[in-house]
Design a protein around this motif. Structure first.
Motif, PDB file in Angstrom:
ATOM      1  N   THR A  44       0.850  -1.193   0.000  1.00 19.52           N
ATOM      2  CA  THR A  44       0.000   0.000   0.000  1.00 19.52           C
ATOM      3  C   THR A  44       0.884   1.241   0.000  1.00 19.52           C
ATOM      4  O   THR A  44       1.755   1.388   0.860  1.00 19.52           O
ATOM      5  CB  THR A  44      -0.948   0.021   1.215  1.00 19.52           C
ATOM      6  OG1 THR A  44      -0.185   0.023   2.418  1.00 19.52           O
ATOM      7  CG2 THR A  44      -1.856  -1.196   1.204  1.00 19.52           C
ATOM      8  N   ARG A  45       0.661   2.076  -0.972  1.00 21.02           N
ATOM      9  CA  ARG A  45       1.394   3.332  -1.119  1.00 21.02           C
ATOM     10  C   ARG A  45       0.432   4.389  -1.655  1.00 21.02           C
ATOM     11  O   ARG A  45      -0.576   4.061  -2.297  1.00 21.02           O
ATOM     12  CB  ARG A  45       2.563   3.190  -2.105  1.00 21.02           C
ATOM     13  CG  ARG A  45       3.692   2.262  -1.641  1.00 21.02           C
ATOM     14  CD  ARG A  45       4.444   2.842  -0.467  1.00 21.02           C
ATOM     15  NE  ARG A  45       5.618   2.055  -0.105  1.00 21.02           N
ATOM     16  CZ  ARG A  45       5.614   0.996   0.691  1.00 21.02           C
ATOM     17  NH1 ARG A  45       4.471   0.565   1.209  1.00 21.02           N
ATOM     18  NH2 ARG A  45       6.726   0.349   0.987  1.00 21.02           N
ATOM     19  N   GLY A  50       4.620   5.121  -8.085  1.00 18.62           N
ATOM     20  CA  GLY A  50       5.388   4.140  -8.838  1.00 18.62           C
ATOM     21  C   GLY A  50       4.917   2.709  -8.730  1.00 18.62           C
ATOM     22  O   GLY A  50       5.614   1.789  -9.179  1.00 18.62           O
ATOM     23  N   LYS A  51       3.727   2.485  -8.182  1.00 20.23           N
ATOM     24  CA  LYS A  51       3.240   1.105  -8.026  1.00 20.23           C
ATOM     25  C   LYS A  51       3.022   0.427  -9.371  1.00 20.23           C
ATOM     26  O   LYS A  51       3.452  -0.712  -9.588  1.00 20.23           O
ATOM     27  CB  LYS A  51       1.935   1.095  -7.218  1.00 20.23           C
ATOM     28  CG  LYS A  51       2.066   1.645  -5.808  1.00 20.23           C
ATOM     29  CD  LYS A  51       0.802   1.464  -5.000  1.00 20.23           C
ATOM     30  CE  LYS A  51      -0.387   2.220  -5.561  1.00 20.23           C
ATOM     31  NZ  LYS A  51      -0.220   3.681  -5.497  1.00 20.23           N
ATOM     32  N   THR A  52       2.357   1.108 -10.289  1.00 18.16           N
ATOM     33  CA  THR A  52       2.027   0.499 -11.581  1.00 18.16           C
ATOM     34  C   THR A  52       3.277   0.226 -12.402  1.00 18.16           C
ATOM     35  O   THR A  52       3.393  -0.829 -13.047  1.00 18.16           O
ATOM     36  CB  THR A  52       1.058   1.407 -12.365  1.00 18.16           C
ATOM     37  OG1 THR A  52      -0.145   1.575 -11.598  1.00 18.16           O
ATOM     38  CG2 THR A  52       0.706   0.800 -13.718  1.00 18.16           C
ATOM     39  N   GLY A 172       3.065 -26.239 -17.325  1.00 14.06           N
ATOM     40  CA  GLY A 172       3.721 -26.955 -16.234  1.00 14.06           C
ATOM     41  C   GLY A 172       4.325 -26.044 -15.190  1.00 14.06           C
ATOM     42  O   GLY A 172       5.017 -26.507 -14.280  1.00 14.06           O
ATOM     43  N   ARG A 173       4.045 -24.724 -15.261  1.00 11.17           N
ATOM     44  CA  ARG A 173       4.590 -23.773 -14.286  1.00 11.17           C
ATOM     45  C   ARG A 173       3.461 -23.051 -13.569  1.00 11.17           C
ATOM     46  O   ARG A 173       2.436 -22.713 -14.173  1.00 11.17           O
ATOM     47  CB  ARG A 173       5.493 -22.725 -14.970  1.00 11.17           C
ATOM     48  CG  ARG A 173       6.709 -23.277 -15.682  1.00 11.17           C
ATOM     49  CD  ARG A 173       7.650 -24.040 -14.762  1.00 11.17           C
ATOM     50  NE  ARG A 173       8.142 -23.242 -13.648  1.00 11.17           N
ATOM     51  CZ  ARG A 173       9.335 -22.637 -13.629  1.00 11.17           C
ATOM     52  NH1 ARG A 173      10.129 -22.699 -14.689  1.00 11.17           N
ATOM     53  NH2 ARG A 173       9.739 -21.973 -12.561  1.00 11.17           N
ATOM     54  N   ARG A 174       3.669 -22.815 -12.282  1.00 14.62           N
ATOM     55  CA  ARG A 174       2.699 -22.022 -11.522  1.00 14.62           C
ATOM     56  C   ARG A 174       2.802 -20.548 -11.944  1.00 14.62           C
ATOM     57  O   ARG A 174       3.864 -20.074 -12.330  1.00 14.62           O
ATOM     58  CB  ARG A 174       2.951 -22.156 -10.023  1.00 14.62           C
ATOM     59  CG  ARG A 174       2.681 -23.555  -9.476  1.00 14.62           C
ATOM     60  CD  ARG A 174       2.874 -23.571  -7.965  1.00 14.62           C
ATOM     61  NE  ARG A 174       2.564 -24.887  -7.429  1.00 14.62           N
ATOM     62  CZ  ARG A 174       3.428 -25.880  -7.322  1.00 14.62           C
ATOM     63  NH1 ARG A 174       4.684 -25.712  -7.750  1.00 14.62           N
ATOM     64  NH2 ARG A 174       3.060 -27.035  -6.810  1.00 14.62           N
ATOM     65  N   SER A 175       1.694 -19.828 -11.794  1.00 16.68           N
ATOM     66  CA  SER A 175       1.624 -18.436 -12.258  1.00 16.68           C
ATOM     67  C   SER A 175       2.003 -17.446 -11.168  1.00 16.68           C
ATOM     68  O   SER A 175       1.771 -17.678  -9.971  1.00 16.68           O
ATOM     69  CB  SER A 175       0.211 -18.106 -12.735  1.00 16.68           C
ATOM     70  OG  SER A 175      -0.116 -18.812 -13.896  1.00 16.68           O
ATOM     71  N   ILE A 176       2.557 -16.338 -11.612  1.00 16.41           N
ATOM     72  CA  ILE A 176       2.693 -15.149 -10.771  1.00 16.41           C
ATOM     73  C   ILE A 176       1.490 -14.261 -11.084  1.00 16.41           C
ATOM     74  O   ILE A 176       1.220 -13.978 -12.255  1.00 16.41           O
ATOM     75  CB  ILE A 176       4.009 -14.418 -11.066  1.00 16.41           C
ATOM     76  CG1 ILE A 176       5.199 -15.289 -10.619  1.00 16.41           C
ATOM     77  CG2 ILE A 176       4.045 -13.059 -10.371  1.00 16.41           C
ATOM     78  CD1 ILE A 176       6.545 -14.751 -11.042  1.00 16.41           C
ATOM     79  N   ILE A 177       0.769 -13.854 -10.044  1.00 19.45           N
ATOM     80  CA  ILE A 177      -0.425 -13.013 -10.238  1.00 19.45           C
ATOM     81  C   ILE A 177      -0.124 -11.610  -9.727  1.00 19.45           C
ATOM     82  O   ILE A 177       0.298 -11.433  -8.579  1.00 19.45           O
ATOM     83  CB  ILE A 177      -1.652 -13.601  -9.516  1.00 19.45           C
ATOM     84  CG1 ILE A 177      -2.008 -14.965 -10.120  1.00 19.45           C
ATOM     85  CG2 ILE A 177      -2.847 -12.649  -9.612  1.00 19.45           C
ATOM     86  CD1 ILE A 177      -3.212 -15.650  -9.461  1.00 19.45           C
ATOM     87  N   LEU A 178      -0.323 -10.614 -10.593  1.00 18.34           N
ATOM     88  CA  LEU A 178      -0.118  -9.211 -10.263  1.00 18.34           C
ATOM     89  C   LEU A 178      -1.459  -8.487 -10.358  1.00 18.34           C
ATOM     90  O   LEU A 178      -2.082  -8.469 -11.421  1.00 18.34           O
ATOM     91  CB  LEU A 178       0.888  -8.576 -11.228  1.00 18.34           C
ATOM     92  CG  LEU A 178       2.237  -9.305 -11.411  1.00 18.34           C
ATOM     93  CD1 LEU A 178       3.065  -8.607 -12.486  1.00 18.34           C
ATOM     94  CD2 LEU A 178       3.001  -9.374 -10.096  1.00 18.34           C
ATOM     95  N   ILE A 179      -1.912  -7.904  -9.254  1.00 15.81           N
ATOM     96  CA  ILE A 179      -3.185  -7.175  -9.231  1.00 15.81           C
ATOM     97  C   ILE A 179      -2.894  -5.745  -8.794  1.00 15.81           C
ATOM     98  O   ILE A 179      -2.506  -5.491  -7.648  1.00 15.81           O
ATOM     99  CB  ILE A 179      -4.204  -7.828  -8.283  1.00 15.81           C
ATOM    100  CG1 ILE A 179      -4.455  -9.284  -8.694  1.00 15.81           C
ATOM    101  CG2 ILE A 179      -5.520  -7.043  -8.287  1.00 15.81           C
ATOM    102  CD1 ILE A 179      -5.347 -10.055  -7.731  1.00 15.81           C
ATOM    103  N   ASP A 180      -3.067  -4.814  -9.705  1.00 15.00           N
ATOM    104  CA  ASP A 180      -2.735  -3.408  -9.453  1.00 15.00           C
ATOM    105  C   ASP A 180      -3.998  -2.600  -9.154  1.00 15.00           C
ATOM    106  O   ASP A 180      -5.055  -2.848  -9.735  1.00 15.00           O
ATOM    107  CB  ASP A 180      -2.017  -2.837 -10.689  1.00 15.00           C
ATOM    108  CG  ASP A 180      -1.354  -1.508 -10.403  1.00 15.00           C
ATOM    109  OD1 ASP A 180      -0.973  -1.261  -9.243  1.00 15.00           O
ATOM    110  OD2 ASP A 180      -1.202  -0.707 -11.345  1.00 15.00           O
ATOM    111  N   GLU A 181      -3.844  -1.606  -8.253  1.00 14.67           N
ATOM    112  CA  GLU A 181      -4.930  -0.667  -7.912  1.00 14.67           C
ATOM    113  C   GLU A 181      -6.177  -1.405  -7.419  1.00 14.67           C
ATOM    114  O   GLU A 181      -7.296  -1.071  -7.786  1.00 14.67           O
ATOM    115  CB  GLU A 181      -5.275   0.209  -9.129  1.00 14.67           C
ATOM    116  CG  GLU A 181      -4.098   0.981  -9.714  1.00 14.67           C
ATOM    117  CD  GLU A 181      -3.781   2.256  -8.949  1.00 14.67           C
ATOM    118  OE1 GLU A 181      -4.239   2.391  -7.799  1.00 14.67           O
ATOM    119  OE2 GLU A 181      -3.068   3.106  -9.508  1.00 14.67           O
ATOM    120  N   GLY A 223      -2.166  -1.164  -3.851  1.00 16.75           N
ATOM    121  CA  GLY A 223      -3.285  -0.249  -3.671  1.00 16.75           C
ATOM    122  C   GLY A 223      -2.848   0.927  -2.827  1.00 16.75           C
ATOM    123  O   GLY A 223      -1.691   1.025  -2.396  1.00 16.75           O
ATOM    124  N   CYS A 224      -3.792   1.805  -2.579  1.00 16.26           N
ATOM    125  CA  CYS A 224      -3.510   2.992  -1.787  1.00 16.26           C
ATOM    126  C   CYS A 224      -3.730   2.717  -0.302  1.00 16.26           C
ATOM    127  O   CYS A 224      -3.016   3.207   0.557  1.00 16.26           O
ATOM    128  CB  CYS A 224      -4.412   4.126  -2.253  1.00 16.26           C
ATOM    129  SG  CYS A 224      -3.947   5.741  -1.656  1.00 16.26           S
TER     130      CYS A 224
END
Length: 568
Positions: A44-45, A50-52, A172-181, A223-224
């Motif tokens: 949280t910032r 610069g988060k996105t 065959g690979r696990r995912s990285i999940i990025l959730i912005d805002e 997020g904020c």
């Protein structure tokens, strides 16, 4: 030096690198993520810190795709971090989604925008899933429903988890999940009146994707504000929360003093450092001093042709200021005094807690101070613990944020003035009833939030605002008349009507109010302010000396050779 273009509004890491924009290297953020091994990380910032851009950088570093993205990171710090970190480059499916587009006026439209954001990721991954040929037909049918925006509500409730399952099956690979805002739709829904429905929607999306998801490598959510676990992150025991109070990752969001000095040196602007520090510094993440990156970049860009360009409040034009407005509009007398103290450079001390929801905003006044702190409108001076409660001493960070408070106060005052019945003030002004005038002005001053340390300009604005809706009369401020400029002129459009001259003075003591009123009336005579009005043809002219001491007022009138007045 050759001017390096600045990435104003550019939050794609690839675009910044390929187009040779100026870039402050934050790639060691990747190293710290890998070192700490958090499964679900919530950062949280404040807005525009610069988060996105950092999320975009993570995607290009970790994602396995058609192109080798290693060239994007050449010359950056992560490339010297060692093979244990570089071995993760380009090795994972990445699901990257922003909820920013869900800031809409209705729940239905917000929901549609969420579906489109999800559809975008399904479309981006379709080629590798289709070409693998490994997805079962029934799952492929569901995938295509979501891809073609024909999915049911249940299809979207766990759409991110399902996408990670499909990617695992095919790669065959696990995912990285990025959730912005993530909290943008929640804040918007709170002010739009559909908060409960939005909480349920976001909760279902998060629970399936982030809780006991066997196809998840790790997740980063930004997020904020931190919205309490009970509200959004129910049962998410694998959640690591990194707020502005945390010492971890502190230097990766915003610009450090060393980075700002280097940037100013690169643009031959080091002499402007005091201005940049005064306007855009003052934030503290953990124990790290931080500048507002959005404002610094915009300020440096403004100096392209003129190094002496004045600083401006760039952040106020982009960040949601609704929380400041909420505080001011609902402030009681004690809170108004606290806001005055902050604007004048003082501090306040309040209990701070991070488990909060938008529903909590008005449950106590202290919660609004919490919102202001975590969204960047207040900075930490120091903190202490009393039993289970953490109390934080806070102040306004810099001139830019102080500008936001002042503007919010001015808009609030204008709104309050428009709602008031001010006919008694206008009647007393035309009748020469100084006692009633002083009483009405003092009562209204008690309700306002003042700043400028009670300078004359503050009272000038206050009184002009009170007279703004005086009906058929013209209200003029600092208009040349005679040998000078009276503070306020009120006159009827026709010279057959009244004209009123008002001169304002500020006293250093309550006892000095009468002397200041007399001084104001003498100035009107000595500078012959009425001369210009008489030349125009006005005969009925009233002259007022108005003196203020803090929120006390005295008014004296000189008309027909007599002087009278009253203190309140």
């Amino acid at each position: 030096m050759k001017w390096i273009p600045l990435p104003i509004g550019v939050d794609s890491f690839e675009k910044i690198i390929r187009n040779h924009y100026y870039y402050i290297d934050k790639t060691l953020y990747i190293k710290e993520l890998l070192d700490r091994k958090g499964e679900v990380n919530l950062f949280t910032r404040p807005r525009r810190f610069g988060k996105t851009l950092n999320m975009s950088m993570l995607r290009y570093f970790f994602e396995k795709g058609d192109y080798d993205n290693a060239e994007l990171f050449q010359g950056l710090k992560i490339m010297d971090a060692g093979e244990e970190y570089l071995s993760h480059m380009g090795q994972y499916p990445v699901i990257s989604i922003s909820l920013k587009s869900m800031k809409q006026y209705s729940y239905e439209l917000s929901y549609d925008m969420m579906r489109k954001a999800i559809e975008g990721e399904y479309s981006r991954h379709w080629k590798e899933i289709d070409e693998s040929g490994k997805l079962a037909e029934i799952k492929k049918e569901r995938y295509l429903r979501i891809l073609n925006l024909k999915g049911s509500e249940s299809d979207y409730a766990d759409a991110l988890r399902f996408l990670s399952e499909c990617l695992y099956t095919c790669t065959g690979r696990r995912s990285i999940i990025l959730i912005d805002e993530y909290d943008v739709p929640l804040e918007n829904a709170y002010f739009g009146g559909f908060y409960d429905r939005m909480v349920s929607l976001i909760r279902s999306l998060f629970e399936s994707a982030l809780k006991t998801n066997d196809f998840l490598e790790f997740a980063v959510v930004t997020g904020c504000l931190r919205i309490s676990r009970e509200s959004i992150f129910t049962g998410l025991n694998n959640l690591k929360i990194i707020s502005i109070t945390s010492t971890m990752y502190a230097e990766h969001f915003g610009f450090t003093p060393e980075e700002v000095e280097q940037m100013l040196a690169d643009y031959d602007l080091l002499e402007n450092l005091p201005t940049v520090r005064k306007w855009y510094d003052g934030y503290r993440f953990g124990d790290t001093e931080v500048y507002n990156p959005w404002s610094v970049i915009n300020y440096v860009d403004s100096c392209y042709k003129n190094k002496k360009t004045f600083a401006k409040p760039y952040w106020s034009n982009t960040s949601s200021n609704s929380i400041v407005r909420e505080l001011i509009e609902h402030a009681d007398l004690s809170v108004r005094q606290e806001i005055e103290g902050l604007i004048e450079g003082g501090t306040i001390t309040k209990p701070i807690h991070e488990d909060i929801t938008y529903d909590d905003m008005h449950s106590t006044q202290d919660n609004l101070w919490n919102f202001l702190f975590f969204t960047g409108y207040l900075k930490k001076i120091r903190e202490e613990q009393e039993d289970e409660t953490i109390r934080m001493e806070m102040a306004i960070p810099n001139s830019e944020v102080r500008y936001i408070y002042k503007n919010a106060v001015l808009r609030w005052f204008e709104k309050k003035t428009e709602e008031k019945e001010l006919t008694p003030l206008y009647e007393s002004l035309f009748a020469g009833d100084t006692e009633r005038m002083a009483q009405i002005l003092s009562e209204n001053l008690m309700e306002t939030i003042s700043f400028y340390d009670y300078q004359e300009s503050y009272y000038h604005g206050f009184l002009t605002g009170m007279l703004k809706h005086i009906g058929n009369y013209i209200v003029q401020s600092n208009r040349e008349s005679g040998c000078g400029r009276p503070d306020i002129l009120v006159r009827y459009p026709s010279v057959r009507g009244k004209a009123i001259i008002i001169e304002i003075k500020v006293s250093k003591t309550y006892q000095g109010l009468e002397e200041k009123c007399d001084e104001a009336l003498r100035q009107i005579e000595e500078k012959k302010y009425e001369e210009g009005l008489r030349q125009e043809g006005y005969q009925d002219i009233m002259k007022y000396g108005v003196a203020f001491y803090r929120k006390e007022c005295m008014v004296k009138v000189a008309s027909g050779g007599e002087v009278s007045g009253e203190k309140k």
